[in-house]
Design a protein around this motif. Structure first.
Motif, mmCIF file in Angstrom:
data_model
loop_
_atom_site.group_PDB
_atom_site.id
_atom_site.type_symbol
_atom_site.label_atom_id
_atom_site.label_comp_id
_atom_site.label_asym_id
_atom_site.label_seq_id
_atom_site.Cartn_x
_atom_site.Cartn_y
_atom_site.Cartn_z
ATOM 1 N N UNK A 4 79.024 -61.643 126.701
ATOM 2 C CA UNK A 4 79.971 -61.716 127.825
ATOM 3 C C UNK A 4 80.961 -60.559 127.778
ATOM 4 N N UNK A 5 81.582 -60.321 126.615
ATOM 5 C CA UNK A 5 82.618 -59.287 126.536
ATOM 6 C C UNK A 5 82.043 -57.887 126.720
ATOM 7 N N UNK A 6 80.746 -57.722 126.560
ATOM 8 C CA UNK A 6 80.148 -56.399 126.743
ATOM 9 C C UNK A 6 80.143 -55.953 128.201
ATOM 10 N N UNK A 7 80.407 -56.879 129.131
ATOM 11 C CA UNK A 7 80.436 -56.528 130.559
ATOM 12 C C UNK A 7 81.805 -56.785 131.175
ATOM 13 N N UNK A 8 82.851 -56.925 130.360
ATOM 14 C CA UNK A 8 84.205 -57.201 130.865
ATOM 15 C C UNK A 8 85.120 -56.027 130.540
ATOM 16 N N UNK A 9 85.157 -54.995 131.370
ATOM 17 C CA UNK A 9 85.978 -53.811 131.036
ATOM 18 C C UNK A 9 87.469 -54.026 131.220
ATOM 19 N N UNK A 10 87.882 -55.015 132.018
ATOM 20 C CA UNK A 10 89.304 -55.232 132.313
ATOM 21 C C UNK A 10 89.863 -56.453 131.593
ATOM 22 N N UNK A 11 89.188 -56.927 130.582
ATOM 23 C CA UNK A 11 89.637 -58.119 129.871
ATOM 24 C C UNK A 11 90.929 -57.852 129.115
ATOM 25 N N UNK A 12 91.892 -58.789 129.254
ATOM 26 C CA UNK A 12 93.174 -58.665 128.564
ATOM 27 C C UNK A 12 93.356 -59.718 127.469
ATOM 28 N N UNK A 13 92.769 -60.880 127.659
ATOM 29 C CA UNK A 13 92.904 -61.927 126.649
ATOM 30 C C UNK A 13 91.631 -62.751 126.617
ATOM 31 N N UNK A 14 91.236 -63.157 125.403
ATOM 32 C CA UNK A 14 90.085 -64.024 125.208
ATOM 33 C C UNK A 14 90.317 -64.854 123.957
ATOM 34 N N UNK A 15 89.928 -66.118 124.013
ATOM 35 C CA UNK A 15 89.971 -66.980 122.833
ATOM 36 C C UNK A 15 88.799 -66.624 121.922
ATOM 37 N N UNK A 16 89.104 -66.228 120.701
ATOM 38 C CA UNK A 16 88.098 -65.735 119.767
ATOM 39 C C UNK A 16 87.940 -66.690 118.593
ATOM 40 N N UNK A 17 86.776 -66.703 117.967
ATOM 41 C CA UNK A 17 86.605 -67.492 116.733
ATOM 42 C C UNK A 17 87.423 -66.915 115.590
ATOM 43 N N UNK A 18 87.714 -67.747 114.602
ATOM 44 C CA UNK A 18 88.581 -67.336 113.503
ATOM 45 C C UNK A 18 87.984 -66.186 112.693
ATOM 46 N N UNK A 19 86.661 -66.085 112.653
ATOM 47 C CA UNK A 19 86.044 -65.026 111.866
ATOM 48 C C UNK A 19 86.335 -63.636 112.371
ATOM 49 N N UNK A 20 86.684 -63.481 113.645
ATOM 50 C CA UNK A 20 87.008 -62.157 114.177
ATOM 51 C C UNK A 20 88.274 -61.624 113.541
ATOM 52 N N UNK A 21 89.237 -62.482 113.252
ATOM 53 C CA UNK A 21 90.531 -62.045 112.725
ATOM 54 C C UNK A 21 90.451 -61.650 111.253
ATOM 55 N N UNK A 22 89.432 -62.105 110.547
ATOM 56 C CA UNK A 22 89.292 -61.776 109.122
ATOM 57 C C UNK A 22 88.071 -60.904 108.842
#
Length: 542
Positions: A178-196
């Protein structure tokens, strides 16, 4: 026979002018009518659709669980807005913009429809009567992925994507697609593994860095030190406004290089960084300054002292923009809050949570808290378990707070949060009664409240805040008793909202009124104070 009579009656009326005049004057059914909605301008349509689906106005960068609409079902509202797209072409463009700009994928319907849909989702068959229901949020996410990847016009409208916790933790590959086609994205709820920088989220984070350069909020936890250091090279996410740091192990110079080169940073939340010291807030040669912020949170940073924070606030560019400050378990004792308030003239929110071992120093006397801009104060002081004294050390700090309130040092305060369940009563008792033999009874009392504010209190073992409303003390509008003058201010206690939830809804409501002799009189609010033999005379004030 009735059918033949009906035909005969029609044949008799055929050709008569009266019947023709009547049929011509009767209103036509099924004909074209004037559509008043076609003349509505686009801003009016946007307002109507916003009232139909309120969560499309959510511009916050908070997780789905923290940005719930108070009343209503978000999935049903989104379904109704989607039906508006099919009504007419003019509606389609307006409704599609609202529908896809801020997307929510909730786990369930917050209405009675969820019970019916849960039964329909079960894959029942002759051999499996009680199968597990389908994962509805995951299916919605797959359908959204298919729609956005097939329609680049709709994908360019997406600004915010909020997903339920289990859906984002179990659909990492779909999120990456999904995020690969969202060039104007400002916020998204991400899984905890992304932050670490977890290996299972590596593809998702690479897609975020490559395809979403306009992200406004990001969090870095222990294990993501290399990703955090890469921000200093200005490779991605230069539009960040909110930065959260937790359990990071980096050098203070690296921290300054990263936050110093983020041009739009406004909020920084630092949690569990015991190595963070005064050197971060003190100017150092060869390193950028700690940036001016609208909101700063320091949680479990015991090496940060009041002196370094005072130097940070002494800079004009910082002093003029800081509006929110949160301090929890830092090296800044509560008796130094007056220094921070003096250097932050635009501070509106202040929160301090500390466990104290000693009482407030009496020599030299601590200046009172003074701020004309402060509206919300969290003064959550508790006594440490190792404190051994006749009175808990926290009581001296709450007496200090009471002195500041009675001295009118916080005239704009509207909400006060304390961790002492008996503080509202002690605050009301602290206002001295007016003596009946005073030389000038009508003169204003210097030690009284000048504004109405709310006190939220709870004990250490309590989960819910108890609400108390404090009203200003006015000499000419308070309760009087024959020869006595005005006494203490009035507090209203409502059991449904002021006491704990165990009291239930619709419980007793009363007004607590000081009687001038260190006591209270409980009077029902709906009936007002009763008149006895001594003629209590209530007025409109208090």
């Amino acid at each position: 026979m009735k059918f033949l009579k009906h035909i005969r009656s029609k044949s008799k009326t055929h050709g008569h002018p009266e019947a023709q005049v009547y049929s011509a004057s009767s209103p036509r059914r099924g004909g074209p009518s004037r559509d008043l909605t076609a003349q509505l301008p686009v801003p009016v349509l946007e307002t109507i659709f916003t009232l139909l689906c309120p969560h499309v106005q959510d511009e916050s960068y908070e997780a789905l669980e923290d940005s719930m609409v108070d009343d209503g079902c978000m999935l049903c509202d989104m379904r109704d807005l989607a039906k508006c797209v099919l009504v007419r072409r003019k509606w389609s463009s307006v409704a599609q913009h609202l529908l896809y700009s801020r997307i929510r994928i909730d786990a369930v319907h917050y209405c009675a429809l969820e019970i019916e849909l849960a039964e329909k989702r079960k894959r029942r068959s002759f051999f499996d009567r009680n199968a597990d229901p389908e994962d509805a949020p995951q299916q919605r996410l797959k359908l959204l992925c298919r729609t956005l990847r097939a329609n680049g016009f709709l994908a360019g409208k997406v600004v915010s994507l909020k997903i339920s916790y289990m859906a984002r933790e179990t659909s990492k590959i779909d999120l990456a697609r999904i995020v690969s086609v969202l060039p104007n994205l400002r916020y998204i709820d991400l899984p905890e593994g992304v932050f670490s920088d977890d290996a299972s989220c590596r593809v998702l984070k690479i897609e975020l860095q490559a395809r979403c350069p306009d992200l406004r909020k990001m969090k870095f936890m222990g294990g993501s030190e290399s990703s955090f250091a890469s921000l200093a090279q200005r490779q991605s996410w230069q539009a960040l406004e909110i930065l959260e740091l937790s359990h990071l192990a980096v050098e203070p110079a690296t921290l300054l290089r990263v936050v110093g080169f983020l041009p739009t940073i406004q909020i920084i939340k630092i949690t569990d960084l015991p190595w963070l010291s005064d050197s971060v807030f003190t100017p150092s040669p060869g390193l950028p300054f700690f940036p001016p912020l609208h909101e700063l949170t320091l949680d479990n940073t015991p090496a940060v002292t009041a002196s370094s924070l005072a130097k940070f606030l002494s800079r004009p560019e910082t002093r003029e923009v800081l509006s929110s400050l949160t301090l929890r378990a830092t090296g800044i004792p509560p008796e130094h809050l007056h220094r921070i308030l003096a250097l932050a003239p635009h501070l509106q929110y202040l929160s301090i949570s500390e466990e104290v071992r000693h009482e407030l120093p009496a020599d030299p006397p601590t200046p009172i808290l003074e701020s004309r801009s402060l509206q919300t104060l969290h003064f959550e002081i508790t006594s440490h378990r190792s404190a051994h004294s006749l009175n808990p050390p926290a009581e001296s700090f709450y007496r200090y707070l009471t002195t500041s309130l009675l001295s009118s040092g916080l005239p704009s305060l509207t909400s006060l949060y304390v961790r002492d369940p008996s503080y509202p009563e002690s605050l009301v008792l602290a206002v001295p009664p007016r003596l009946p033999f005073a030389s000038n009874p009508s003169a204003p009392n210097p030690n009284m409240f000048l504004q109405q504010f709310s006190v939220f209190s709870k004990g250490v073992d309590e989960l819910h805040w108890n609400f108390t409303s404090i009203f200003p003390s006015e000499p000419d509008t308070a309760y009087r008793r024959s020869s006595m003058s005005s006494t203490r201010p009035t507090s209203i206690y409502r059991a449904s909202g002021g006491l704990s939830p165990q009291w239930g809804i619709g419980a007793r409501q009363s007004i607590v009124v000081g009687n001038g002799v260190s006591g209270f009189l409980a009077v029902p609010a709906e009936n007002g104070p009763r008149q006895g033999k001594r003629e209590w005379k209530p007025t409109t004030g208090g």
